[in-house]
Design a protein around this motif. Structure first.
Motif, PDB file in Angstrom:
ATOM      1  N   VAL A  66       9.552   2.777   0.047  1.00  0.00           N
ATOM      2  CA  VAL A  66       8.400   1.897   0.237  1.00  0.00           C
ATOM      3  C   VAL A  66       7.161   2.761   0.427  1.00  0.00           C
ATOM      4  O   VAL A  66       7.117   3.599   1.335  1.00  0.00           O
ATOM      5  N   THR A  67       6.160   2.553  -0.424  1.00  0.00           N
ATOM      6  CA  THR A  67       4.935   3.345  -0.321  1.00  0.00           C
ATOM      7  C   THR A  67       4.135   2.931   0.911  1.00  0.00           C
ATOM      8  O   THR A  67       4.375   1.880   1.506  1.00  0.00           O
ATOM      9  N   SER A  68       3.164   3.755   1.258  1.00  0.00           N
ATOM     10  CA  SER A  68       2.303   3.466   2.408  1.00  0.00           C
ATOM     11  C   SER A  68       1.547   2.155   2.209  1.00  0.00           C
ATOM     12  O   SER A  68       1.420   1.349   3.134  1.00  0.00           O
ATOM     13  N   ASP A  69       1.062   1.916   0.981  1.00  0.00           N
ATOM     14  CA  ASP A  69       0.344   0.677   0.688  1.00  0.00           C
ATOM     15  C   ASP A  69       1.262  -0.527   0.820  1.00  0.00           C
ATOM     16  O   ASP A  69       0.877  -1.560   1.374  1.00  0.00           O
ATOM     17  N   GLU A  70       2.478  -0.399   0.306  1.00  0.00           N
ATOM     18  CA  GLU A  70       3.447  -1.498   0.407  1.00  0.00           C
ATOM     19  C   GLU A  70       3.814  -1.766   1.866  1.00  0.00           C
ATOM     20  O   GLU A  70       3.910  -2.925   2.279  1.00  0.00           O
ATOM     21  N   ALA A  71       3.998  -0.715   2.647  1.00  0.00           N
ATOM     22  CA  ALA A  71       4.335  -0.878   4.060  1.00  0.00           C
ATOM     23  C   ALA A  71       3.199  -1.569   4.805  1.00  0.00           C
ATOM     24  O   ALA A  71       3.437  -2.449   5.644  1.00  0.00           O
ATOM     25  N   ALA A  72       1.959  -1.200   4.490  1.00  0.00           N
ATOM     26  CA  ALA A  72       0.802  -1.838   5.127  1.00  0.00           C
ATOM     27  C   ALA A  72       0.715  -3.309   4.740  1.00  0.00           C
ATOM     28  O   ALA A  72       0.419  -4.168   5.578  1.00  0.00           O
ATOM     29  N   GLU A  73       0.988  -3.618   3.472  1.00  0.00           N
ATOM     30  CA  GLU A  73       0.952  -5.012   3.006  1.00  0.00           C
ATOM     31  C   GLU A  73       2.052  -5.834   3.671  1.00  0.00           C
ATOM     32  O   GLU A  73       1.821  -6.971   4.085  1.00  0.00           O
ATOM     33  N   ILE A  74       3.233  -5.264   3.800  1.00  0.00           N
ATOM     34  CA  ILE A  74       4.340  -5.955   4.471  1.00  0.00           C
ATOM     35  C   ILE A  74       3.975  -6.237   5.924  1.00  0.00           C
ATOM     36  O   ILE A  74       4.190  -7.344   6.435  1.00  0.00           O
ATOM     37  N   LYS A  75       3.405  -5.246   6.599  1.00  0.00           N
ATOM     38  CA  LYS A  75       2.992  -5.425   7.993  1.00  0.00           C
ATOM     39  C   LYS A  75       1.948  -6.531   8.114  1.00  0.00           C
ATOM     40  O   LYS A  75       2.026  -7.381   9.002  1.00  0.00           O
ATOM     41  N   ARG A  76       0.956  -6.530   7.199  1.00  0.00           N
ATOM     42  CA  ARG A  76      -0.089  -7.555   7.222  1.00  0.00           C
ATOM     43  C   ARG A  76       0.491  -8.941   6.984  1.00  0.00           C
ATOM     44  O   ARG A  76       0.147  -9.907   7.672  1.00  0.00           O
ATOM     45  N   LEU A  77       1.413  -9.038   6.020  1.00  0.00           N
ATOM     46  CA  LEU A  77       2.019 -10.332   5.706  1.00  0.00           C
ATOM     47  C   LEU A  77       2.899 -10.845   6.850  1.00  0.00           C
ATOM     48  O   LEU A  77       2.923 -12.049   7.123  1.00  0.00           O
TER      49      LEU A  77
END
Length: 76
Positions: A33-44
């Motif tokens: 999981v990329t950093s951007d994907e991890a941030a998006e998952i956290k936001r969601l």
């Protein structure tokens, strides 16, 4: 990793190893999981939790007002 950690003043080589792995994932050189994907998952997840709280509040308000309308119609 130990030499780089020592030069950077970091106590643990594992920290540098973690940074390298994350950089490799972000560069599509390693699966994960990329950093951007991890941030998006956290936001969601945070948004989902907020929506669940709002939904519970709306359910409680709906039940309250339905009860009030029922009491008002019985008095009339």
């Amino acid at each position: 990793m130990k030499a780089v950690a020592a030069k950077m003043g970091i106590g643990a080589a594992e920290t540098v190893r973690t940074w390298v792995r994350k950089a490799e994932v972000d560069a599509d050189q390693r699966p994960g999981v990329t950093s951007d994907e991890a941030a998006e998952i956290k936001r969601l997840k945070a948004e989902n939790a907020e929506l669940r709280r709002a939904n519970e509040i709306l359910k409680a308000a709906s039940a309250f007002f339905a009860a009030e309308l029922d009491r008002a119609s019985k008095r009339s």
